[in-house]
Design a protein around this motif. Structure first.
Motif, PDB file in Angstrom:
ATOM      1  N   ASN A  57      23.549  32.623  37.384  1.00  0.00           N
ATOM      2  CA  ASN A  57      24.919  31.578  37.389  1.00  0.00           C
ATOM      3  C   ASN A  57      26.214  32.466  37.780  1.00  0.00           C
ATOM      4  OD1 ASN A  57      26.398  29.423  37.547  1.00  0.00           O
ATOM      5  ND2 ASN A  57      27.300  29.894  35.239  1.00  0.00           N
ATOM      6  N   PRO A  58      26.332  32.763  39.006  1.00  0.00           N
ATOM      7  CA  PRO A  58      27.700  33.637  39.671  1.00  0.00           C
ATOM      8  C   PRO A  58      28.633  32.312  40.109  1.00  0.00           C
ATOM      9  CG  PRO A  58      26.174  33.303  41.461  1.00  0.00           C
ATOM     10  CD  PRO A  58      25.392  32.859  39.849  1.00  0.00           C
ATOM     11  N   ALA A  59      28.429  31.054  39.966  1.00  0.00           N
ATOM     12  CA  ALA A  59      29.371  29.899  40.476  1.00  0.00           C
ATOM     13  C   ALA A  59      30.303  29.780  39.465  1.00  0.00           C
ATOM     14  CB  ALA A  59      28.385  28.591  40.658  1.00  0.00           C
ATOM     15  N   ALA A  60      31.417  29.705  39.993  1.00  0.00           N
ATOM     16  CA  ALA A  60      32.754  29.398  39.089  1.00  0.00           C
ATOM     17  C   ALA A  60      33.915  28.733  39.627  1.00  0.00           C
ATOM     18  CB  ALA A  60      32.939  30.881  38.486  1.00  0.00           C
ATOM     19  N   TYR A  61      34.598  28.221  39.070  1.00  0.00           N
ATOM     20  CA  TYR A  61      35.928  27.859  39.518  1.00  0.00           C
ATOM     21  C   TYR A  61      37.037  28.962  39.364  1.00  0.00           C
ATOM     22  CZ  TYR A  61      40.333  25.142  39.873  1.00  0.00           C
ATOM     23  OH  TYR A  61      41.568  24.648  40.194  1.00  0.00           O
ATOM     24  N   THR A  62      37.227  29.468  40.442  1.00  0.00           N
ATOM     25  CA  THR A  62      37.911  31.029  40.504  1.00  0.00           C
ATOM     26  C   THR A  62      39.346  30.819  41.194  1.00  0.00           C
ATOM     27  OG1 THR A  62      36.938  31.574  42.653  1.00  0.00           O
ATOM     28  CG2 THR A  62      35.824  32.295  40.807  1.00  0.00           C
ATOM     29  N   ALA A  63      39.910  29.669  41.573  1.00  0.00           N
ATOM     30  CA  ALA A  63      41.383  29.291  41.755  1.00  0.00           C
ATOM     31  C   ALA A  63      42.279  29.709  40.679  1.00  0.00           C
ATOM     32  CB  ALA A  63      41.413  28.252  42.616  1.00  0.00           C
ATOM     33  N   VAL A  64      42.521  30.900  40.303  1.00  0.00           N
ATOM     34  CA  VAL A  64      43.238  31.298  39.066  1.00  0.00           C
ATOM     35  C   VAL A  64      44.407  30.606  39.089  1.00  0.00           C
ATOM     36  CG1 VAL A  64      44.234  33.041  37.976  1.00  0.00           C
ATOM     37  CG2 VAL A  64      42.129  33.390  38.776  1.00  0.00           C
ATOM     38  N   SER A  69      46.970  23.689  36.992  1.00  0.00           N
ATOM     39  CA  SER A  69      47.369  22.277  37.227  1.00  0.00           C
ATOM     40  C   SER A  69      46.027  21.664  37.356  1.00  0.00           C
ATOM     41  CB  SER A  69      48.243  22.173  38.396  1.00  0.00           C
ATOM     42  OG  SER A  69      47.627  22.772  39.509  1.00  0.00           O
ATOM     43  N   GLU A  70      44.554  22.214  37.370  1.00  0.00           N
ATOM     44  CA  GLU A  70      43.627  21.656  37.527  1.00  0.00           C
ATOM     45  C   GLU A  70      42.706  22.036  36.338  1.00  0.00           C
ATOM     46  OE1 GLU A  70      41.777  22.156  41.248  1.00  0.00           O
ATOM     47  OE2 GLU A  70      43.505  21.009  42.488  1.00  0.00           O
ATOM     48  N   ARG A  71      43.331  21.807  35.116  1.00  0.00           N
ATOM     49  CA  ARG A  71      42.559  22.343  33.942  1.00  0.00           C
ATOM     50  C   ARG A  71      41.199  21.655  33.715  1.00  0.00           C
ATOM     51  NH1 ARG A  71      43.551  24.645  29.069  1.00  0.00           N
ATOM     52  NH2 ARG A  71      42.417  24.006  27.262  1.00  0.00           N
ATOM     53  N   GLU A  72      41.079  20.311  33.860  1.00  0.00           N
ATOM     54  CA  GLU A  72      39.829  19.752  33.634  1.00  0.00           C
ATOM     55  C   GLU A  72      38.679  19.973  34.438  1.00  0.00           C
ATOM     56  OE1 GLU A  72      38.241  14.925  33.652  1.00  0.00           O
ATOM     57  OE2 GLU A  72      40.388  15.556  34.102  1.00  0.00           O
ATOM     58  N   GLN A  73      39.041  20.397  36.006  1.00  0.00           N
ATOM     59  CA  GLN A  73      37.835  20.880  36.711  1.00  0.00           C
ATOM     60  C   GLN A  73      37.456  22.223  36.580  1.00  0.00           C
ATOM     61  OE1 GLN A  73      36.603  19.320  38.927  1.00  0.00           O
ATOM     62  NE2 GLN A  73      35.629  20.575  40.359  1.00  0.00           N
ATOM     63  N   ALA A  74      38.407  23.057  36.073  1.00  0.00           N
ATOM     64  CA  ALA A  74      38.204  24.485  35.653  1.00  0.00           C
ATOM     65  C   ALA A  74      37.236  24.577  34.450  1.00  0.00           C
ATOM     66  CB  ALA A  74      39.559  25.357  35.323  1.00  0.00           C
ATOM     67  N   MET A  75      37.590  23.378  33.459  1.00  0.00           N
ATOM     68  CA  MET A  75      36.922  23.708  32.202  1.00  0.00           C
ATOM     69  C   MET A  75      35.503  22.911  32.501  1.00  0.00           C
ATOM     70  SD  MET A  75      38.370  24.847  29.659  1.00  0.00           S
ATOM     71  CE  MET A  75      39.968  25.579  29.186  1.00  0.00           C
ATOM     72  N   ALA A  76      35.323  21.983  33.436  1.00  0.00           N
ATOM     73  CA  ALA A  76      33.750  21.559  33.842  1.00  0.00           C
ATOM     74  C   ALA A  76      33.071  22.414  34.258  1.00  0.00           C
ATOM     75  CB  ALA A  76      34.115  20.329  34.722  1.00  0.00           C
ATOM     76  N   VAL A  77      33.669  23.324  35.269  1.00  0.00           N
ATOM     77  CA  VAL A  77      32.670  24.155  35.854  1.00  0.00           C
ATOM     78  C   VAL A  77      32.537  25.536  35.353  1.00  0.00           C
ATOM     79  CG1 VAL A  77      32.546  25.590  38.118  1.00  0.00           C
ATOM     80  CG2 VAL A  77      33.391  23.268  38.170  1.00  0.00           C
ATOM     81  N   ASN A  78      33.673  26.100  34.464  1.00  0.00           N
ATOM     82  CA  ASN A  78      33.544  27.295  33.957  1.00  0.00           C
ATOM     83  C   ASN A  78      33.230  27.228  32.318  1.00  0.00           C
ATOM     84  OD1 ASN A  78      34.540  28.345  36.121  1.00  0.00           O
ATOM     85  ND2 ASN A  78      36.520  28.862  35.620  1.00  0.00           N
ATOM     86  N   ALA A  79      33.541  26.232  31.746  1.00  0.00           N
ATOM     87  CA  ALA A  79      33.213  26.117  30.072  1.00  0.00           C
ATOM     88  C   ALA A  79      31.815  25.260  30.038  1.00  0.00           C
ATOM     89  CB  ALA A  79      34.492  25.362  29.644  1.00  0.00           C
ATOM     90  N   ALA A  80      31.826  24.065  30.881  1.00  0.00           N
ATOM     91  CA  ALA A  80      30.856  23.236  30.246  1.00  0.00           C
ATOM     92  C   ALA A  80      29.739  23.342  30.781  1.00  0.00           C
ATOM     93  CB  ALA A  80      31.357  21.629  30.463  1.00  0.00           C
ATOM     94  N   TYR A 125      42.248  29.831  33.541  1.00  0.00           N
ATOM     95  CA  TYR A 125      41.132  30.250  34.247  1.00  0.00           C
ATOM     96  C   TYR A 125      40.342  31.238  32.997  1.00  0.00           C
ATOM     97  CZ  TYR A 125      38.004  33.491  36.583  1.00  0.00           C
ATOM     98  OH  TYR A 125      37.144  34.421  37.039  1.00  0.00           O
ATOM     99  N   GLY A 126      41.159  32.088  32.328  1.00  0.00           N
ATOM    100  CA  GLY A 126      40.661  33.007  31.325  1.00  0.00           C
ATOM    101  C   GLY A 126      40.012  32.154  30.150  1.00  0.00           C
ATOM    102  N   GLU A 127      40.718  31.238  29.636  1.00  0.00           N
ATOM    103  CA  GLU A 127      40.125  30.260  28.612  1.00  0.00           C
ATOM    104  C   GLU A 127      39.162  29.592  28.833  1.00  0.00           C
ATOM    105  OE1 GLU A 127      41.690  26.509  26.090  1.00  0.00           O
ATOM    106  OE2 GLU A 127      42.852  27.117  27.536  1.00  0.00           O
TER     107      GLU A 127
END
Length: 299
Positions: A57-64, A69-80, A125-127
């Protein structure tokens, strides 16, 4: 042959993984169009269709910066999403290799970071990447998490290609000089991943589940990295508008960004090299290889 699922197949690491893993089994290279990591139903549909023995799984939201300003999208891809992959892997006896980042640390430590050091992400992003790690660990699947840093390659967008383009277009450039790390090639990440899969897929495979740091050898600043790029491109006869004396070092304070970057991104990779019997090349080796490839295309 085992089925190996690679997410984010069009990304820098995903692209190289298709090369490095090709002989290990049936490769399922899933792009975002087929497997949207922001959509749990999309993830599960692909997993149920192919039933992979190994998920990479290298896929990630990487627009740091945009993640602020896009917390929900980053959390969906990187955390969930990593949690969805890991729970499916646990339920179906699959192995998961997942990638994380130096951004889980605050960058305030003087020495390279070990896997056991406390995390303290300073950005969304880090979180999000830290929460993704935790979701993988809590799922109970056999897994390896690879934290890496300053990723680049000849495929996709990255700092190296940006500097090379700007050096052809501009006669002066300022680059941050007080953040340090190790530029790490997608090729190296993919080749190390192959080594790990060979170990965990072997007969009497050891239990190596856990978190490891992976970066190229040595370290530099962003300004030092840019200087090396310009010097090497010039040596390869790329026509540049930028000279080295016009490439100026500046401080982080002089280049404010929405997301805070770690000042120290150096990673201690001894656990990885000892466990998997690896030698990690100096960061300059991979950078030089990519510059040579890009220079041939330009010239």
């Amino acid at each position: 042959m085992s089925a190996l699922l690679i997410t984010g197949a069009n990304g820098q690491v995903g692209f190289e993984l298709q090369r490095s893993l090709a002989s290990l089994g049936q490769i399922i290279a899933a792009t975002r169009a087929e497997m949207d990591l922001a959509d749990e139903a999309s993830i599960l549909s692909v997993l149920k269709k192919y039933k992979p023995a190994i998920i990479v799984n290298p896929a990630a939201y990487t627009a740091v910066d945009r993640a602020e300003s896009e917390r929900e999208q980053a959390m969906a891809v990187n955390a969930a999403a990593p949690g969805v992959l890991a729970r499916w892997a646990a339920d179906n006896g699959a192995y998961l290799l997942h990638y994380s980042t130096d951004y889980v640390f605050d960058g305030m430590k003087a020495d390279p970071y070990a896997e056991s050091d406390p995390v303290n992400p300073q950005s969304v992003y880090g979180e999000s990447k830290w929460l993704g790690e935790e979701a993988v660990r809590s799922a109970g699947a056999n897994h390896v998490i690879l934290r890496t840093s300053w990723v680049y390659g000849h495929h996709g967008n990255n700092f190296l290609k940006t500097i090379l383009r700007l050096a052809q277009e501009r006669s002066a450039l300022n680059v941050v000089a007080d953040q340090v790390g190790a530029p790490t090639s997608a090729t190296l990440i993919a080749d190390v991943t192959r080594r790990i899969i060979e170990v965990v897929s072997g007969s009497n495979a050891p239990d190596v589940s856990g978190t490891y740091h992976l970066s190229a050898g040595g370290n530099t600043s962003w300004h030092g990295y840019a200087t090396h790029i310009v010097r090497e491109a010039s040596a390869k006869n790329v026509n540049l508008a930028l000279t080295l004396d016009a490439l100026k070092p500046i401080s982080t304070a002089e280049y404010p960004t929405p997301a805070k970057r770690p000042q120290n991104s150096r990673l201690d990779c001894a656990k990885l090299t000892d466990c998997f019997d690896l030698r990690l090349p100096a960061w300059q080796e991979g950078v030089n290889d990519v510059i040579e490839r890009l220079a041939r295309a330009i010239n």
